[in-house]
Design an enzyme around this catalytic site. Structure first.
Site, PDB file in Angstrom:
ATOM      1  CB  CYS A 130     -18.703  -5.483  52.412  1.00  0.00           C
ATOM      2  SG  CYS A 130     -20.304  -6.072  53.003  1.00  0.00           S
TER       3      CYS A 130
ATOM      4  CG  HIS B  10     -20.506  -3.499  48.524  1.00  0.00           C
ATOM      5  ND1 HIS B  10     -19.649  -4.539  48.220  1.00  0.00           N
ATOM      6  CD2 HIS B  10     -21.309  -3.946  49.519  1.00  0.00           C
ATOM      7  CE1 HIS B  10     -19.929  -5.579  48.989  1.00  0.00           C
ATOM      8  NE2 HIS B  10     -20.930  -5.249  49.789  1.00  0.00           N
TER       9      HIS B  10
ATOM     10  CD  GLU C 234     -17.705  -3.114  45.609  1.00  0.00           C
ATOM     11  OE1 GLU C 234     -18.474  -4.046  45.911  1.00  0.00           O
ATOM     12  OE2 GLU C 234     -17.215  -2.332  46.466  1.00  0.00           O
TER      13      GLU C 234
END
Length: 256
Positions: A106, A216, A218
């Site tokens: 990001c 994202h 994660e």
């Protein structure tokens, strides 16, 4: 295990990145958590000389002055975070010196691009007429909400090939800026259907391993495509650690 530097600013936002790294075999004991406060009085050179990977996380907007533009009055930009900008610039400079692999997420995706001479759309909707992708967050979607698909580029790059295995993968989306002009040495490997740059990487054969994504991953570790991004970063970091150890062993033998 590789020694990985994680760059961020807010302690309450870093947990998903640490958990993602732990999920692919990197415990927190093998991480150096770099924040502006932690590094303000620290010489980063020895840390990066022994680092095997650098993870640039998400966060506030980059200021247009970093890529040579005046701030557009109509653009909805976050307040400046000059101390973080400087820290990450320093980390990237040292990573380039030591050829430390970099994975940007990001803001990290955008920071890497600007560091390499690229530029950003200050506000996606203002620049292109495409609604800002952070509207999904504004509407209260969960962090793992799959907001839109991405289209792998028609290239032989390994990252594009990995993404293409999943046809058109779905990603989450929390950003209102985007890459406008690619930085030197970067290759487009995936975009959103409207043309927004979603993933970049260093060109095949380059001696500095770079990968970055606008979404994202994660928050999406249950999905093979997103978990694989962390696995590939950690695998490259391990190779870096092995090369460094091999060089050190060779130097030791020469000195005997």
């Amino acid at each position: 295990m590789p020694n990985i530097v994680v760059a961020y600013i807010k302690e309450d936002k870093v947990a998903p990145y640490l958990e993602a790294l732990a999920a692919v075999g990197v415990p927190e004991t093998d991480l150096f958590r770099a924040t502006p406060m932690r590094t303000a009085e620290l010489d980063l050179r020895p840390w990066m000389a022994r680092a095997d990977g650098l993870l640039l996380t998400g966060g506030a907007d980059l200021q247009p002055a970093l890529y040579g533009e005046a701030r557009l009055l109509e653009a909805k930009l976050d307040p400046p975070v000059a101390d973080r900008d400087q820290m990450e610039w320093d980390l990237l400079s040292l990573a380039r010196d030591h050829r430390v692999p970099v994975f940007g997420i990001c803001r990290g995706h955008q920071t890497l691009n600007v560091f390499l001479g690229g530029a950003l759309h200050q506000d996606i909707e203002l620049a292109t007429g495409i609604p800002g992708h952070d509207c999904f967050a504004d509407e209260g979607w969960a962090l793992d909400h799959l907001a839109h698909e991405i289209v792998p580029a028609r290239t032989q790059h390994p990252l594009a090939a990995w993404l293409a295995r999943f046809l058109r993968p779905l990603v989450n989306s929390r950003h209102h800026q985007a890459v406008k002009r690619l930085g030197a040495g970067l290759e487009l490997v995936a975009s959103a259907p409207g043309g927004i740059v979603e993933a970049t990487a260093s060109r095949v054969g380059a001696d500095w391993w770079l990968r970055s994504v606008q979404w994202h991953p994660e928050n999406l570790m249950d999905h093979e495509v997103h978990r694989g991004l962390f696995e590939q970063f950690v695998a490259e970091s391990r190779r870096t650690a092995e090369r460094r150890a091999s060089v050190a062993r060779g130097a030791e033998l020469v000195m005997r």
